[in-house]
Design a protein around this motif. Structure first.
Motif, mmCIF file in Angstrom:
data_model
loop_
_atom_site.group_PDB
_atom_site.id
_atom_site.type_symbol
_atom_site.label_atom_id
_atom_site.label_comp_id
_atom_site.label_asym_id
_atom_site.label_seq_id
_atom_site.Cartn_x
_atom_site.Cartn_y
_atom_site.Cartn_z
ATOM 1 N N ASP A 38 0.810 -1.219 0.000
ATOM 2 C CA ASP A 38 0.000 0.000 0.000
ATOM 3 C C ASP A 38 0.844 1.269 0.000
ATOM 4 O O ASP A 38 0.302 2.373 0.092
ATOM 5 N N SER A 39 2.155 1.128 -0.103
ATOM 6 C CA SER A 39 3.039 2.284 0.005
ATOM 7 C C SER A 39 3.152 3.034 -1.316
ATOM 8 O O SER A 39 2.951 2.486 -2.403
ATOM 9 N N ALA A 40 3.521 4.296 -1.208
ATOM 10 C CA ALA A 40 3.793 5.097 -2.394
ATOM 11 C C ALA A 40 5.006 4.558 -3.148
ATOM 12 O O ALA A 40 5.043 4.565 -4.380
ATOM 13 N N ALA A 41 6.012 4.074 -2.396
ATOM 14 C CA ALA A 41 7.221 3.552 -3.047
ATOM 15 C C ALA A 41 6.913 2.367 -3.938
ATOM 16 O O ALA A 41 7.396 2.283 -5.077
ATOM 17 N N TRP A 42 6.084 1.413 -3.460
ATOM 18 C CA TRP A 42 5.722 0.272 -4.306
ATOM 19 C C TRP A 42 4.901 0.719 -5.508
ATOM 20 O O TRP A 42 5.070 0.192 -6.604
ATOM 21 N N SER A 43 4.028 1.688 -5.301
ATOM 22 C CA SER A 43 3.195 2.161 -6.401
ATOM 23 C C SER A 43 4.036 2.749 -7.523
ATOM 24 O O SER A 43 3.827 2.452 -8.703
ATOM 25 N N VAL A 44 5.018 3.569 -7.159
ATOM 26 C CA VAL A 44 5.853 4.220 -8.176
ATOM 27 C C VAL A 44 6.872 3.251 -8.754
ATOM 28 O O VAL A 44 7.015 3.131 -9.975
ATOM 29 N N HIS A 45 7.579 2.524 -7.899
ATOM 30 C CA HIS A 45 8.671 1.667 -8.375
ATOM 31 C C HIS A 45 8.168 0.402 -9.048
ATOM 32 O O HIS A 45 8.914 -0.241 -9.792
ATOM 33 N N TYR A 100 5.215 9.823 -1.512
ATOM 34 C CA TYR A 100 6.366 9.229 -2.198
ATOM 35 C C TYR A 100 7.665 9.879 -1.741
ATOM 36 O O TYR A 100 8.660 9.185 -1.480
ATOM 37 N N VAL A 101 7.684 11.204 -1.648
ATOM 38 C CA VAL A 101 8.894 11.895 -1.186
ATOM 39 C C VAL A 101 9.272 11.417 0.211
ATOM 40 O O VAL A 101 10.450 11.168 0.498
ATOM 41 N N ALA A 102 8.280 11.267 1.083
ATOM 42 C CA ALA A 102 8.541 10.806 2.451
ATOM 43 C C ALA A 102 9.044 9.366 2.461
ATOM 44 O O ALA A 102 9.969 9.021 3.209
ATOM 45 N N ASP A 103 8.441 8.508 1.629
ATOM 46 C CA ASP A 103 8.912 7.122 1.540
ATOM 47 C C ASP A 103 10.371 7.070 1.113
ATOM 48 O O ASP A 103 11.206 6.406 1.739
ATOM 49 N N TRP A 104 10.697 7.781 0.048
ATOM 50 C CA TRP A 104 12.051 7.647 -0.490
ATOM 51 C C TRP A 104 13.072 8.408 0.346
ATOM 52 O O TRP A 104 14.276 8.205 0.195
ATOM 53 N N ALA A 105 12.608 9.225 1.270
ATOM 54 C CA ALA A 105 13.524 9.815 2.256
ATOM 55 C C ALA A 105 14.177 8.725 3.103
ATOM 56 O O ALA A 105 15.296 8.896 3.604
ATOM 57 N N PRO A 107 16.948 14.378 4.469
ATOM 58 C CA PRO A 107 16.349 14.294 3.135
ATOM 59 C C PRO A 107 14.929 14.825 3.163
ATOM 60 O O PRO A 107 14.245 14.749 4.201
ATOM 61 N N PRO A 108 14.445 15.391 2.069
ATOM 62 C CA PRO A 108 13.100 15.982 2.071
ATOM 63 C C PRO A 108 12.027 14.930 2.303
ATOM 64 O O PRO A 108 12.158 13.785 1.858
ATOM 65 N N THR A 109 10.965 15.340 2.983
ATOM 66 C CA THR A 109 9.841 14.439 3.250
ATOM 67 C C THR A 109 8.532 14.971 2.676
ATOM 68 O O THR A 109 7.474 14.433 2.963
ATOM 69 N N SER A 110 8.612 16.029 1.873
ATOM 70 C CA SER A 110 7.425 16.579 1.209
ATOM 71 C C SER A 110 7.869 17.213 -0.103
ATOM 72 O O SER A 110 9.060 17.493 -0.307
ATOM 73 N N VAL A 111 6.920 17.459 -0.974
ATOM 74 C CA VAL A 111 7.235 18.076 -2.262
ATOM 75 C C VAL A 111 7.805 19.473 -2.057
ATOM 76 O O VAL A 111 8.746 19.882 -2.752
ATOM 77 N N SER A 112 7.256 20.216 -1.100
ATOM 78 C CA SER A 112 7.762 21.577 -0.870
ATOM 79 C C SER A 112 9.216 21.546 -0.407
ATOM 80 O O SER A 112 10.035 22.370 -0.836
ATOM 81 N N GLU A 113 9.566 20.597 0.453
ATOM 82 C CA GLU A 113 10.955 20.470 0.891
ATOM 83 C C GLU A 113 11.852 20.028 -0.266
ATOM 84 O O GLU A 113 12.986 20.498 -0.402
ATOM 85 N N LEU A 114 11.357 19.124 -1.088
ATOM 86 C CA LEU A 114 12.114 18.676 -2.266
ATOM 87 C C LEU A 114 12.408 19.847 -3.187
ATOM 88 O O LEU A 114 13.553 20.033 -3.642
ATOM 89 N N THR A 115 11.404 20.656 -3.458
ATOM 90 C CA THR A 115 11.565 21.807 -4.342
ATOM 91 C C THR A 115 12.578 22.792 -3.775
ATOM 92 O O THR A 115 13.440 23.308 -4.502
ATOM 93 N N ALA A 116 12.504 23.049 -2.470
ATOM 94 C CA ALA A 116 13.418 24.000 -1.844
ATOM 95 C C ALA A 116 14.852 23.496 -1.860
ATOM 96 O O ALA A 116 15.792 24.263 -2.141
#
Length: 307
Positions: free
Chosen positions: A42-49, A172-177, A188-197
């Motif tokens: 059910d994770s974002a990581a499995w969904s994307v990868h 997904y960002v939080a998972d791959w952190a 490592p970033p845990t949200s899209v806003s942190e990733l962007t920054a």
């Protein structure tokens, strides 16, 4: 005699497994282990990868990473990507899928192995300010750049050509952190806003020089079997089209067009991804092994809906 379709499928599998004639043993071994691992069905990581959009994402990640002269120097000076591109691809896939689908001990061991190899990768490069700066592959800030580029690429490619992500892009960002932390990336970033920054903080360090153009030319035309070249050209165009504009402009790349008229990318891309998925099978052997491990440990997961 092997029929043409069987030959094509064998070549396709070989591209992602360094020409292994069977499923690599490391994927089968993901069935072993004593815990659920860092992520689950059910994770974002499995969904994307577990999606075919990773094919586009991998191309885009390499393009973005090539903009940092320190990261590119390590690849240029120490990597055998020119003589053994499939070997390098297979090694990268092994680490990503082991962290995504393996138990925690196996994921940690795979990461330690990567860090040990990185320990030999050292040198120097010239910054945009003209300063000579030493680099090391295990340098926290270079690791951060690679992690950010990877996360951005996989997120944007899936957003452009994939389906919904459980929990949304932030999940997904939080998972791959978790993977970033395993590689010792500080905060490592845990949200899209942190990733962007965090990505924006690197902008002044990026450039496209002769070495970058050489890398882009190789990424655009890798030595693939003839049967895969047309499909790869579509995937490269898809990666360029989904690039954030700032990186596309730095790389002097443009989405496909006929003069001023943009050409459609989404439909051809999804068609190629569907053909590749049919050729490789779904779910893949890493996910299948992970599900078998979870079942052995008494976890009753819903069947995969991919395919």
């Amino acid at each position: 005699m092997i029929n043409p379709v069987a030959r094509w499928r064998r070549q396709l599998r070989g591209t992602f497994s360094n020409n292994s004639p069977t499923v690599p043993q490391w994927e089968r071994d993901l069935e072993k282990g004593d815990d659920a691992g860092y992520f689950g069905p059910d994770s974002a990581a499995w969904s994307v990868h577990g999606s075919m959009t990773t094919l586009v994402a991998g191309i885009q990640a390499l393009l973005i990473q090539a903009l940092h002269p320190g990261a590119l120097a390590g690849v240029h000076d120490h990597s055998n990507f020119r003589t053994d591109p499939l070997g390098r691809l297979a090694s990268t896939i092994q680490w990503i899928f082991t962290v995504s689908y393996g138990d925690t001990r196996t994921a940690q061991q795979a990461t330690t192995k990567v860090q040990r190899i990185h320990g030999y990768i050292r040198g120097s490069y010239t910054t945009n300010a003209g300063e000579e700066r030493p680099y090391a592959a295990n340098d926290p800030e270079l690791l951060r750049w690679v992690h950010l580029a990877f996360t951005q690429a996989f997120l944007s490619a899936h957003g452009a050509y994939g389906g919904p992500i459980p929990g949304g892009p932030d999940a997904y960002v939080a998972d791959w952190a978790v993977a970033g932390a395993l590689m010792r990336v500080p905060d490592p970033p845990t949200s899209v806003s942190e990733l962007t920054a965090q990505l924006a903080a690197f902008t002044c360090e990026l450039r496209c020089d002769a070495r970058t153009r050489e890398a882009v030319a190789f990424i655009r035309h890798p030595p693939l079997p003839r049967s895969q070249q047309a499909g790869y050209a579509v995937l490269f165009a898809a990666a360029v089209a989904a690039l954030p504009p700032v990186y596309r402009e730095l790389l002097h790349l443009h989405p496909p067009s006929l003069g001023p008229v943009p050409l459609p990318v989404r439909i051809p891309t999804r068609l190629v991804l569907a053909v590749v998925q049919w050729g490789l099978g779904s779910p893949g052997p890493s996910e299948t092994a992970a599900r078998a491990r979870r079942l052995r440990l008494g976890m009753q997961d819903a069947p995969s809906k991919r395919g």
